[in-house]
Design a protein around this motif. Structure first.
Motif, short mmCIF file in Angstrom:
data_model
loop_
_atom_site.label_atom_id
_atom_site.label_comp_id
_atom_site.label_asym_id
_atom_site.label_seq_id
_atom_site.Cartn_x
_atom_site.Cartn_y
_atom_site.Cartn_z
N PRO A 180 40.18 49.55 32.90
CA PRO A 180 38.84 49.00 33.16
C PRO A 180 37.72 49.70 32.40
O PRO A 180 36.69 49.10 32.14
CB PRO A 180 38.68 49.19 34.67
CG PRO A 180 40.06 49.27 35.20
CD PRO A 180 40.90 49.88 34.12
N THR A 207 37.31 47.57 29.40
CA THR A 207 36.83 46.21 29.60
C THR A 207 35.43 46.15 30.21
O THR A 207 34.70 45.21 29.96
CB THR A 207 37.81 45.39 30.46
OG1 THR A 207 38.05 46.09 31.68
CG2 THR A 207 39.11 45.16 29.73
N THR A 208 35.06 47.17 31.00
CA THR A 208 33.74 47.16 31.61
C THR A 208 32.79 48.17 31.00
O THR A 208 31.63 48.22 31.35
CB THR A 208 33.80 47.44 33.12
OG1 THR A 208 34.28 48.78 33.31
CG2 THR A 208 34.68 46.45 33.84
#
Length: 170
Positions: free
Chosen positions: A52, A55-56
């Motif tokens: 994550p 992706t974030t």
């Protein structure tokens, strides 16, 4: 113990036994850059979600910082624009580079929104964004496809078998 760094070895051992591998389904630990490069070279489809952080951007409060495309800088929730930016990290390494944005610390010290943003006594205030490698960008696009989602639905079966092997069988 993270098992992601064993993927290349597991693929080679499986191939020695005569197994043909076209797809590997794993968890986030398997989506490291080395594994993405290796599976691409071996023409193996890797079904593993990216970390994550990639992706974030690693920011739970990312929506609070806005990007001003005209200035090419981020603006904090209080409306203060970064004063400079710098690319950090080394090129052609196993870790991704990032772009770090630096804010005027004097403004941060007196900011009404400093709670949860500025730490008292800090010498600088920064906001960093990870630059995805081409391998990570390709994997991020793949994990949004229906094919990826369908294959990923089979992962629970694999985890159940792994748990059985580890626990009752040691």
């Amino acid at each position: 113990k993270s098992d992601g760094h064993y993927l290349q070895e597991l693929i080679q051992k499986s191939k020695v036994t005569g197994m043909e591998i076209d797809t590997v389904i794993g968890d986030t630990a398997y989506s490291g850059k080395n594994n993405l490069v290796h599976t691409n070279q071996e023409q193996i489809q890797l079904v593993a979600k990216l970390n994550p952080i990639l992706t974030t951007g690693g920011h739970a409060k990312e929506k609070e910082f806005d990007f001003n495309k005209d200035a090419g800088m981020f603006v904090c929730p209080a409306g203060h624009m970064a004063t400079r930016k710098a690319r950090t990290g080394k090129k052609n390494q196993n870790t991704n580079q990032s772009v770090t944005f630096y804010f005027d610390i004097e403004k941060c010290k007196t900011c009404p929104l400093k709670e949860g943003c500025y730490k008292e006594g800090a010498k600088s205030k920064t906001y960093s964004i990870t630059i995805k490698s081409s391998e990570h960008e390709e994997q991020a696009a793949f994990q949004e496809t229906e094919e990826f989602k369908e294959l990923a639905r089979n992962r629970y079966k694999i985890e159940a078998k792994n748990s059985e092997l580890k626990n009752p069988h040691g």
